[in-house]
Design an enzyme around this catalytic site. Structure first.
Site, PDB file in Angstrom:
ATOM      1  N   GLU A   1      -0.239   9.664 -23.648  1.00  0.00           N
ATOM      2  CA  GLU A   1       0.715   8.183 -21.939  1.00  0.00           C
ATOM      3  C   GLU A   1      -0.918   8.934 -20.897  1.00  0.00           C
ATOM      4  O   GLU A   1      -0.828   7.422 -20.865  1.00  0.00           O
ATOM      5  CB  GLU A   1       1.836   8.450 -21.697  1.00  0.00           C
ATOM      6  CG  GLU A   1       2.726   8.122 -22.629  1.00  0.00           C
ATOM      7  CD  GLU A   1       4.419   8.045 -22.118  1.00  0.00           C
ATOM      8  OE1 GLU A   1       5.029   6.933 -21.573  1.00  0.00           O
ATOM      9  OE2 GLU A   1       5.053   9.391 -21.623  1.00  0.00           O
TER      10      GLU A   1
ATOM     11  N   ARG B   1       5.402   0.578 -12.089  1.00  0.00           N
ATOM     12  CA  ARG B   1       5.789  -0.444 -13.030  1.00  0.00           C
ATOM     13  C   ARG B   1       4.733  -1.023 -13.973  1.00  0.00           C
ATOM     14  O   ARG B   1       4.792  -1.612 -15.122  1.00  0.00           O
ATOM     15  CB  ARG B   1       6.378  -2.197 -12.571  1.00  0.00           C
ATOM     16  CG  ARG B   1       7.630  -1.719 -12.270  1.00  0.00           C
ATOM     17  CD  ARG B   1       8.562  -3.032 -11.579  1.00  0.00           C
ATOM     18  NE  ARG B   1       9.249  -3.452 -12.492  1.00  0.00           N
ATOM     19  CZ  ARG B   1       9.806  -4.087 -12.218  1.00  0.00           C
ATOM     20  NH1 ARG B   1      11.240  -3.009 -12.810  1.00  0.00           N
ATOM     21  NH2 ARG B   1      10.267  -4.926 -13.402  1.00  0.00           N
TER      22      ARG B   1
ATOM     23  N   ASN C   1       8.972 -13.673 -13.119  1.00  0.00           N
ATOM     24  CA  ASN C   1       9.204 -12.583 -14.281  1.00  0.00           C
ATOM     25  C   ASN C   1       9.902 -12.540 -16.070  1.00  0.00           C
ATOM     26  O   ASN C   1      10.792 -13.604 -15.541  1.00  0.00           O
ATOM     27  CB  ASN C   1       9.389 -11.064 -13.927  1.00  0.00           C
ATOM     28  CG  ASN C   1       9.568 -10.043 -12.573  1.00  0.00           C
ATOM     29  OD1 ASN C   1       8.072 -10.795 -12.537  1.00  0.00           O
ATOM     30  ND2 ASN C   1       9.522  -9.699 -12.730  1.00  0.00           N
ATOM     31  N   GLY C   2       9.459 -12.757 -16.596  1.00  0.00           N
ATOM     32  CA  GLY C   2       9.509 -13.216 -18.045  1.00  0.00           C
ATOM     33  C   GLY C   2       8.816 -13.908 -18.527  1.00  0.00           C
ATOM     34  O   GLY C   2       7.512 -14.270 -18.627  1.00  0.00           O
TER      35      GLY C   2
ATOM     36  N   GLU D   1       8.375  14.284 -28.181  1.00  0.00           N
ATOM     37  CA  GLU D   1       7.954  14.140 -26.468  1.00  0.00           C
ATOM     38  C   GLU D   1       6.656  14.588 -26.355  1.00  0.00           C
ATOM     39  O   GLU D   1       6.357  13.795 -25.381  1.00  0.00           O
ATOM     40  CB  GLU D   1       9.546  14.552 -25.887  1.00  0.00           C
ATOM     41  CG  GLU D   1       9.538  13.995 -24.849  1.00  0.00           C
ATOM     42  CD  GLU D   1       9.662  13.098 -23.926  1.00  0.00           C
ATOM     43  OE1 GLU D   1       9.311  11.680 -25.320  1.00  0.00           O
ATOM     44  OE2 GLU D   1       9.505  12.441 -22.660  1.00  0.00           O
TER      45      GLU D   1
ATOM     46  N   CYS E   1       5.891  -7.062 -14.726  1.00  0.00           N
ATOM     47  CA  CYS E   1       6.439  -7.983 -13.301  1.00  0.00           C
ATOM     48  C   CYS E   1       6.871  -7.101 -12.762  1.00  0.00           C
ATOM     49  O   CYS E   1       8.195  -6.908 -12.422  1.00  0.00           O
ATOM     50  CB  CYS E   1       6.229  -9.215 -13.888  1.00  0.00           C
ATOM     51  SG  CYS E   1       5.161  -9.189 -14.833  1.00  0.00           S
TER      52      CYS E   1
ATOM     53  N   TRP F   1       2.023  -8.587 -14.975  1.00  0.00           N
ATOM     54  CA  TRP F   1       1.443  -7.841 -16.212  1.00  0.00           C
ATOM     55  C   TRP F   1       0.908  -8.877 -17.126  1.00  0.00           C
ATOM     56  O   TRP F   1       2.434  -9.339 -17.212  1.00  0.00           O
ATOM     57  CB  TRP F   1       2.608  -7.150 -16.743  1.00  0.00           C
ATOM     58  CG  TRP F   1       2.001  -5.644 -17.519  1.00  0.00           C
ATOM     59  CD1 TRP F   1       1.616  -3.873 -17.163  1.00  0.00           C
ATOM     60  CD2 TRP F   1       2.279  -5.453 -18.814  1.00  0.00           C
ATOM     61  NE1 TRP F   1       0.664  -4.019 -18.625  1.00  0.00           N
ATOM     62  CE2 TRP F   1       1.745  -4.948 -19.666  1.00  0.00           C
ATOM     63  CE3 TRP F   1       2.806  -6.604 -19.816  1.00  0.00           C
ATOM     64  CZ2 TRP F   1       1.943  -4.604 -20.842  1.00  0.00           C
ATOM     65  CZ3 TRP F   1       3.148  -6.438 -21.038  1.00  0.00           C
ATOM     66  CH2 TRP F   1       2.668  -5.049 -21.620  1.00  0.00           C
TER      67      TRP F   1
ATOM     68  N   HIS G   1       2.281  19.168 -45.677  1.00  0.00           N
ATOM     69  CA  HIS G   1       2.174  17.464 -46.518  1.00  0.00           C
ATOM     70  C   HIS G   1       1.204  16.609 -45.590  1.00  0.00           C
ATOM     71  O   HIS G   1       1.122  15.013 -46.487  1.00  0.00           O
ATOM     72  CB  HIS G   1       3.779  17.368 -46.504  1.00  0.00           C
ATOM     73  CG  HIS G   1       4.299  17.921 -47.157  1.00  0.00           C
ATOM     74  ND1 HIS G   1       4.700  18.065 -48.624  1.00  0.00           N
ATOM     75  CD2 HIS G   1       5.927  18.340 -46.352  1.00  0.00           C
ATOM     76  CE1 HIS G   1       5.728  19.127 -48.905  1.00  0.00           C
ATOM     77  NE2 HIS G   1       6.072  19.354 -47.707  1.00  0.00           N
TER      78      HIS G   1
ATOM     79  N   LYS H   1       3.262  12.187 -24.105  1.00  0.00           N
ATOM     80  CA  LYS H   1       3.357  12.878 -23.028  1.00  0.00           C
ATOM     81  C   LYS H   1       2.082  12.946 -23.049  1.00  0.00           C
ATOM     82  O   LYS H   1       1.431  11.787 -22.169  1.00  0.00           O
ATOM     83  CB  LYS H   1       4.090  13.846 -22.576  1.00  0.00           C
ATOM     84  CG  LYS H   1       5.556  13.962 -22.340  1.00  0.00           C
ATOM     85  CD  LYS H   1       6.162  12.935 -21.309  1.00  0.00           C
ATOM     86  CE  LYS H   1       6.326  11.829 -22.218  1.00  0.00           C
ATOM     87  NZ  LYS H   1       7.052  10.638 -21.146  1.00  0.00           N
TER      88      LYS H   1
ATOM     89  N   LYS I   1       5.906   0.246 -16.927  1.00  0.00           N
ATOM     90  CA  LYS I   1       7.258   1.665 -16.259  1.00  0.00           C
ATOM     91  C   LYS I   1       9.113   0.891 -16.950  1.00  0.00           C
ATOM     92  O   LYS I   1       9.545   1.238 -18.278  1.00  0.00           O
ATOM     93  CB  LYS I   1       8.111   1.392 -14.959  1.00  0.00           C
ATOM     94  CG  LYS I   1       9.026   2.261 -14.702  1.00  0.00           C
ATOM     95  CD  LYS I   1       8.681   3.383 -14.225  1.00  0.00           C
ATOM     96  CE  LYS I   1      10.028   4.752 -15.405  1.00  0.00           C
ATOM     97  NZ  LYS I   1       9.649   6.291 -15.575  1.00  0.00           N
TER      98      LYS I   1
END
Ligand code: G6P
Length: 612
Positions: free
Chosen positions: A492, A27, A100-101, A485, A2, A74, A508, A489, A607
């Site tokens: 995402e 965000r 927010n929260g 990473e 948010c 969000w 394995h 990427k 974000k």
């Protein structure tokens, strides 16, 4: 997550609030709204969807006035719907709140308020706050008194803004564990959860810290403690992030712009910190704790997502060059696993772009409660983690707008290399080794620029894999975290399935999946594990897998085995991750671009993750 924006000044609030919300879009959010005081009443507009949808709504709905609050939501409690979008009003449409929260005790508070006759219009925890403030306005002379009383009953986290028709011409703000910054400029005052929303208007910024309440009026702000009401004097600091840095500068996406900024990022993160002739690093933020660092017996690196992969590279660097035992733990695990930490022997180093990630912050608090030294590598200046850690290093990467982190990852690796020099030279690293690392680090931006010049070649390789649905990324030693990473990427931003593996683990289990439709990307520079990687490539080729190799310039042998090769310039083994990650970022970008997805704002992601 948010985003919050507030404005009180001399011009219309609506365009300022919309502009601020647009700057916070990165965000991640699912609905947007604003409320503006027009001199007689507060007008509300909110909608499920994008800020552009809100702007469209505002063409039909008149929202005028110079005091307003706005929000991008969000969803956490309740679906993403217009009713659940902020701002939320009380029963009388007098008080409006953005938040927010999370209000953890919202159920108990809501039941109580319903018993007292309040009517709710959303499923959100935030709506509790407007009704609680309504309740405590009875008997209060100001909005801030009511906010302060209401918050005494709230358990959880908040950054909130409230306005009220009964006490207009002010915005009341409060903060606990969720960031809020006030931007000051002559007779206008701005407030936002993220400096990106302020910097178009002012670089003079005041950061609220936990447990504080602020009253913002035209051209003025006052801060008090929520605990005892005591006045707090805090001067504005200057944030020298350039607003141009927050624009796309001709690139199609922020992600691509940020990838191409990386040579500059390394320069910015090392500026004034690297002394090549003496083979050492100077990190001002750690100066006060250098003796404690010298005495360390173990370092635990804690972070989330991309930052945790940077931490893994740091583990290899610090163990090899500083002879310091290092363990890396993702923050969501660290906080619940009862880690055994010994004061004066252990330190916890957290890595966080935003400096606000809830799990990472909780790890800092857990470590502090255990009495160990806490250190941070943080990008956002004045963020909660940067304030709560005992000492730390800022990345100086500037704002990163794309949800998918690239240049900040680069800055995290750079700072970890600097930290390795610092701790290494304190311990057993020779002057010559220090000089070699420092010289290679100083040469890296030019090498990275050479690599970026091959973007078209990387695009062609990505096009060869466009139809694949599954990918493996494999690497060893320093480049094992880069395999993780690279896979992250791709996941995402392209929503393709990708797994990062230690190359030695292929046989394995994962190898069972490989066939001609399954691209396997090997990060195999000419380093101490090169031959081992080559054996793993042969195993994949024997199963008709498609191999893309990230190899060192001049390695012609690998071209005979791999289907495609992307060459990276030669550098010291310890620094190969800083080069090897660049083609993987571009690979993910070009695959996502060919699929036409929203690269800078991938679905379901945010974000800054300020909830658990
Ligand atoms: C989110 C972001 C990631 C980031 C992670 C940790 O998931 O989308 O890009 O790596 O949070 O964020 P931090 O701000 O603590 O580095």
């Amino acid at each position: 997550m948010c985003g919050i924006v507030g404005y009180i000044g001399t011009t219309e609030a609506r365009p300022v609030l919309l502009d601020g919300l647009r700057r916070l879009e990165y965000r991640g959010y699912d609905s947007a709204g604003l409320a503006v005081w027009d001199g007689q009443k507060i007008n509300l507009a909110k909608i499920k969807g994008r800020v552009a949808d809100l702007a469209g709504l505002l063409q039909q709905q008149s929202v005028k006035g110079t005091v307003g609050i706005a929000h991008t939501r969000w969803a956490t409690h309740g679906e993403p719907t217009t009713a659940n979008a902020h701002p939320h009003a009380d029963c009388k449409n007098n008080v409006y709140v953005v938040h927010n929260g999370i209000v953890e005790n919202y159920k108990a508070l809501k039941d109580q308020l319903i018993r007292e006759g309040h009517t709710f219009h959303s499923e959100t925890d935030t709506e509790i706050l407007s009704h609680l403030i309504e309740k405590y306005l009875t008997g209060a002379t100001t909005l801030e008194q009511a906010v302060s009383r209401a918050l005494k009953f709230v358990k959880g986290t908040y950054a909130l803004l409230a306005i009220a028709s009964s006490d207009p011409e002010k915005i009341v703000a409060a903060r606990l564990s969720s960031p809020l910054r006030i931007g000051v400029s002559a007779d206008q005052v701005f407030i936002a959860s993220d400096p990106s929303a302020l910097l178009n208007y002012t670089s003079r910024v005041v950061t609220l810290t936990d447990g504080e309440l602020a009253v913002i009026t035209r051209g003025n702000y006052t801060i008090t403690s929520l605990e005892d009401g005591g006045a707090i004097n805090r001067e504005a600091e200057t944030i020298d992030w350039n607003i141009d840095e927050i624009q796309k500068s001709g690139f199609d996406h922020f992600m691509l712009k940020e990838i191409f900024e990386q040579p500059e990022t390394v320069i910015n993160s090392t500026r004034g910190r690297l002394i090549p002739a003496e083979g050492r690093a100077v990190l001002g933020g750690l100066a006060d704790v250098e003796d404690k660092l010298r005495a360390l017996k173990r370092l635990t690196i804690v972070a989330c997502g991309t930052a945790s992969y940077a931490g893994l590279v740091g583990e290899y660097m610090l163990e090899e060059y500083a002879d310091l035992p290092v363990e890396v733990c993702v923050a969501s695990e660290f906080r619940y696993r009862k880690p055994s930490l010994i004061p004066r022997e252990d330190a916890v180093l957290v890595i966080s772009q935003s400096g606000e990630t809830a799990d990472t912050l909780a790890a800092v608090r857990e470590a502090k409660a255990k009495g160990v030294l806490t250190l941070g590598i943080v990008n956002v200046i004045g963020s909660t983690i940067s304030r709560e850690t005992d000492a730390g290093v800022y990345n100086h990467a500037g704002p990163e707008i794309s949800v998918c982190s690239t240049k900040v990852f680069m800055s995290q690796l750079t700072v970890l290399a600097l930290l390795t020099l610092l701790l290494g030279r304190q311990r057993r690293m020779s002057l010559v080794t220090g000089q070699r690392i420092a010289a290679e680090l100083a040469a890296l931006p030019a090498r990275m620029a050479e690599l970026l010049a091959q973007a078209d070649r990387i695009k062609t390789v990505a096009q060869h894999c466009q139809s694949a649905k599954n990918f493996f990324f494999c690497g060893r030693k320093y480049n094992y975290p880069i395999a993780l990473e690279g896979a992250l990427k791709l996941k995402e931003i392209s929503y393709r399935h990708a797994e990062g593996l230690a190359a030695g683990e292929l046989k394995h289990g994962p190898l069972a999946m490989v066939d001609e439709h399954f691209p396997v990307i090997f990060i195999c520079p000419k380093d101490s594990v090169y031959e081992k990687n080559i054996s793993n490539i042969q195993e994949v080729k024997a199963r008709r897998g498609r191999v893309i190799a990230i190899a060192t310039a001049g390695d012609t042998d690998i071209a005979a085995i791999a289907d495609d090769v992307i060459y990276i310039p030669k550098t010291l083994e310890m620094l190969t991750p800083l080069l090897a990650v660049v083609p993987l970022q571009l690979f993910a970008y070009y695959i996502a671009q060919s699929l036409g997805v929203d690269i800078d704002k991938p679905r379901n992601l945010a974000k800054s993750v300020t909830v658990e």
